[in-house]
Design a protein around this motif. Sequence first.
Motif, short mmCIF file in Angstrom:
data_model
loop_
_atom_site.label_atom_id
_atom_site.label_comp_id
_atom_site.label_asym_id
_atom_site.label_seq_id
_atom_site.Cartn_x
_atom_site.Cartn_y
_atom_site.Cartn_z
N PRO A 120 8.62 -9.16 5.67
CA PRO A 120 8.38 -7.82 6.20
C PRO A 120 8.97 -7.63 7.60
O PRO A 120 8.31 -7.08 8.47
N LEU A 142 17.75 -7.47 17.00
CA LEU A 142 16.43 -6.90 17.26
C LEU A 142 15.78 -6.71 15.90
O LEU A 142 16.34 -6.05 15.03
N THR A 143 14.60 -7.26 15.74
CA THR A 143 13.93 -7.22 14.44
C THR A 143 12.65 -6.40 14.53
O THR A 143 11.89 -6.55 15.47
N TYR A 144 12.47 -5.53 13.52
CA TYR A 144 11.31 -4.64 13.50
C TYR A 144 10.35 -5.09 12.40
O TYR A 144 10.77 -5.52 11.34
N PRO A 145 9.06 -4.94 12.65
CA PRO A 145 8.08 -5.31 11.62
C PRO A 145 7.93 -4.19 10.59
O PRO A 145 8.13 -3.02 10.89
N HIS A 146 7.54 -4.55 9.39
CA HIS A 146 7.11 -3.57 8.39
C HIS A 146 6.00 -2.72 9.01
O HIS A 146 5.14 -3.25 9.71
N GLN A 170 7.02 2.50 3.21
CA GLN A 170 8.08 1.51 3.43
C GLN A 170 8.02 0.49 2.30
O GLN A 170 6.95 -0.02 1.98
N THR A 199 12.75 -6.54 9.45
CA THR A 199 14.10 -6.06 9.18
C THR A 199 14.78 -5.68 10.49
O THR A 199 14.11 -5.46 11.50
#
Lengths: 624, 624
Positions: free
Chosen positions: B587, A508-512, B581, B589
């Motif tokens: 960008p 699962l990838t989260y954005p900045h 951040q 993660t």
Amino acid sequence: MEQILGPSVPSGRALWRPLGVQDVIITGGPLARWQRINHEASIPLGLEQMERSGALPNLRRAAGEGEGPFQGYRFQDSDLYKQLEAVAWEHARAPEPRYAEFIEQAAAVLERAQRPDGYLNSHYQVVKPGKIYTELEYSHEMYCAGHLFQAAVAAARAGIGDGLLAVARRFADHLVEVFLTGGDDGIDGHAEVETALVELYRLTGERAYLELAGKLIDNRGKGLIADTGLGKLYAQDHLPVREAATPVGHAVRQLYLEAGVVDVYLETGDESLLDCSLRRWEDMVATKTYITGGHGSRHDGESFGERYELPPDRAYNESCAAIASIHWNWRLLLATGHGRHADLIERTLYNAFAASTSADGLRFFYVNPLQRRDDLAEDAYLGRRREWFACACCPPNIMRLVASLGGYVATTTGAGLHLHQYVPGTVGAGGARLRIETGYPWDDLVRIVVEEAPDGEWKLALRVPAWSAATLVDGRPVRPAEDGYFSIRRRWTRGETVELRLDLTPRLTYPHRRIDAVRGCAAIERGPLVYCFEQADQPGGVAVDDLALNPAAPLRVVPRDDLEGVGRTVLIETDAAAVVQPRDGLPYTTTPQATGTPVTATAIPYFQWDNRDGGAMRVWVHLA
Amino acid sequence: MEQILGPSVPSGRALWRPLGVQDVIITGGPLARWQRINHEASIPLGLEQMERSGALPNLRRAAGEGEGPFQGYRFQDSDLYKQLEAVAWEHARAPEPRYAEFIEQAAAVLERAQRPDGYLNSHYQVVKPGKIYTELEYSHEMYCAGHLFQAAVAAARAGIGDGLLAVARRFADHLVEVFLTGGDDGIDGHAEVETALVELYRLTGERAYLELAGKLIDNRGKGLIADTGLGKLYAQDHLPVREAATPVGHAVRQLYLEAGVVDVYLETGDESLLDCSLRRWEDMVATKTYITGGHGSRHDGESFGERYELPPDRAYNESCAAIASIHWNWRLLLATGHGRHADLIERTLYNAFAASTSADGLRFFYVNPLQRRDDLAEDAYLGRRREWFACACCPPNIMRLVASLGGYVATTTGAGLHLHQYVPGTVGAGGARLRIETGYPWDDLVRIVVEEAPDGEWKLALRVPAWSAATLVDGRPVRPAEDGYFSIRRRWTRGETVELRLDLTPRLTYPHRRIDAVRGCAAIERGPLVYCFEQADQPGGVAVDDLALNPAAPLRVVPRDDLEGVGRTVLIETDAAAVVQPRDGLPYTTTPQATGTPVTATAIPYFQWDNRDGGAMRVWVHLA
């Protein structure tokens, strides 16, 4: 200068030597599939379109042979040139007499159309002969010339098309006479000719071509061309190349320009060019790159946006920008030896680029968004792939990259080989031949078999992608060196193997948090593949737009041998919620969102989207 | 037909009768301030620009008097017409000899420029005389005519400018001859003339003008004009008006068209027109309206987007669209008697519209986004207000609305009065005169004093805005009727008062979850005012883009008598977090966002933004 049969950058300053298209045989997996449909479907369609779209008829007009009005855009010639380049690489990979014939016949038309002084552009010759080189801000004359040079280089490396090379050289000599020795100052509003001139220099050894490329790069940002009304950023003419800190304006122009900038560095050693290009690369990667590797946040001007302006629905992500980014990153990889450029090539290749073409190879995206709503207006442009475009820059561009993919898989050094992309097949270089057995990117195991052992000590360097959290080589955990590669240097024996196991655990990838447009969302990735949720895969009645992911829920891998319309794939399922918020007056309330009901949500690799019903799609999905 | 000195819609079918500009005197608060700076700064600037921008010189050229080339866009005449209308309303409100003179002199130029057959358009007369009415898709000939008609109606109602009306009627008669009785079919690519023709009919009683307006509306969606390359949606020519379900394309065009559609309904009683317009209104309000009341989600085509496509940073929200929306909603209010239209007028007026002009009245926004990043590229267009524009549709449009604001405050019925907007001043209607004392929208109390009592029973209806959670009248809690008004019907005595207290408790507002672009965010509102966070108000070093709101934190009201650069305002403070951040590679993660450190965040009314340093701004802010 040594010639390599590939979309290569052979240069004294490159750390590694590219391989030719014939040195890398791709035998399976998605890349082999793309090459097969390119051969069977896309290239035949493209060849047909060269007549239908006006590209060849326009040039016959310029030769005084055709009838009827000029057709299409002023850069219509470039479609033919990209098509010729695609055919040349394809001929090198899988020769067919029709390819050589097409190149020969087209070269003959070009020869007849070309003016005695070397100038060649059907639009200006037919429609505006008095305006040659006077509208450089939008004329695309050098842009078209650049694509001609690239086609000629490809054909020459493939051993066909001497006529094409002669035409290209005459036009290049004309450009040199006007813009280098003749003293005219200018740039083309659409960068492209710079990298092409360097390639033509590499092929011919004619140093004036390299000098002209350097001058055109130095000329940018001096206001030598008019503003087309789209602003100076649009054509990267706002600042000198060495001063610009971030990619701006029309994305394809910026990215082609960067390929030229690195190419000139590779041949001249001007470090200021490499430095500025790397500076923009770092800014772009950190703030202007989509998770798919796509570039171009705005329809308006087909352009980069501000930092962190990365909307999923209105992403432009032109297919040509993905190709241009791969070209640029390939040159940076050769110039710096850092695997982060190969990482970005992989991300772009399997996502932004691969999504551009339908599973059958007969339809193409120009624009590659990360979201399509389920609630399109009755009359809106639905945004599905199309067979061709009035402005058809993308399809033949896609074809030339697919035909030449083998050139991006590996490089050699004096005594060693870097494997950048993992594909089943064979890679031969300098006395060594490796057979690669893998079901990648579906499977995690890459088995490298030494079919011919090199003499003496020899280094095998394997790219360890940044996303691979736990990587094994021959069963032992390894970490890459700072350059992103894990290397084995030893004497090799025929028949021995190396087993690389990459970490394909779905993530699962989260954005900045500054990427406003997708805050509060996550995306699913597995290996190099970005996933998306398509309406076709969701249980009855649950709208993709109502899905909310549970970050704690497991991501289940569901391989499918032959999903209808798609082919081989690996789906990912997860426990999610469906959250339906009513529509009632203004969509702003003082009470937070409703809660949802449990559902199973299913994701498919992004590159395989839009091969079913044309329904909603999302890469980024709300978190519950 | 009865004439009312205002931007009115007097019609047998309207439920209420508008008041004239002279019946409503606004004496304080933001609206009086806007009228003062309009008088002192904006209109003088506009009058200057009529020479400088080429509007008047072009018409002198058409009259065979001027020298030099045509200047500006093909719709340059319309700038003059809107400026004339602004001057006419301003003359009605606060007469000055220079206003009457300007109108007289301009009318004389127009008279000399007008062709004997009544046609008048400086661009086509000077540049393309052979192309008259042949390029309706982009010619703006009828669009310009419409603005001429509106100027002439305003001047006639203000008792000045007979010459202007004569010019307007001759042009209108020419349009009737060509497009109504002459049998030519067509529409103008930019709707506007429809509502103007109905107003001209109301002034003159000439039924052919109404009939032509009806025909132009019926003609839309039949493909009578070419596609300009922006698609049929752009000019609302994709579907017949009665069939289109949702607003699409160029926002200003759609919204002017709707004003005409409701106007034709009001005069003809064709219910199918009211029905389709209301259907689109409901869809627009629920899915395509910004919290500021702005419309137009895309720079590309200056257009509406898909449902729920409402990006804050790339919001277009053209100032002209806010004006057109107010025009449309005013007509819907008169047609339906439902306060939801007055609610939307208030939201639009105090936010999307009011933000268009700087505190000093000398600079204007064309585009009104809800976010400006702190991290703009070194060379990007900074998006600040400007003194004027090459395409200057907005500034004179703003001036005509501000001058005529009095006309939108109240309406009368036979024996009663509806108060739609709360402003300090006096409202006179049919034997009654009310004095209104209020510090609204800064303060919550609206005191209505009966200065002249009407005869017999008389109804005072007070709009209760949908946002007012707890409303008091004379100290008692009240709820509005279904139409949004709270009514008092009784006999009235001179000197008696009614006290309305609206609920100005600041509120945290959440977006509908399908508005992807602002999910996970909230905005602050207080009364009719939407707030924003500007860099200038934040404690040292905390970037607006790093703020995260705490939904549980109290919102503290901080009145300021004279904030530098801004004037009177009410700020709102709240306890928030600063979340920084790091920027490092892509960008994206696999670990969620960082947590923040406590800070105090301060918000200012959106309409007062960009009067300080040009830094970052956000309406929607992340929730912690």
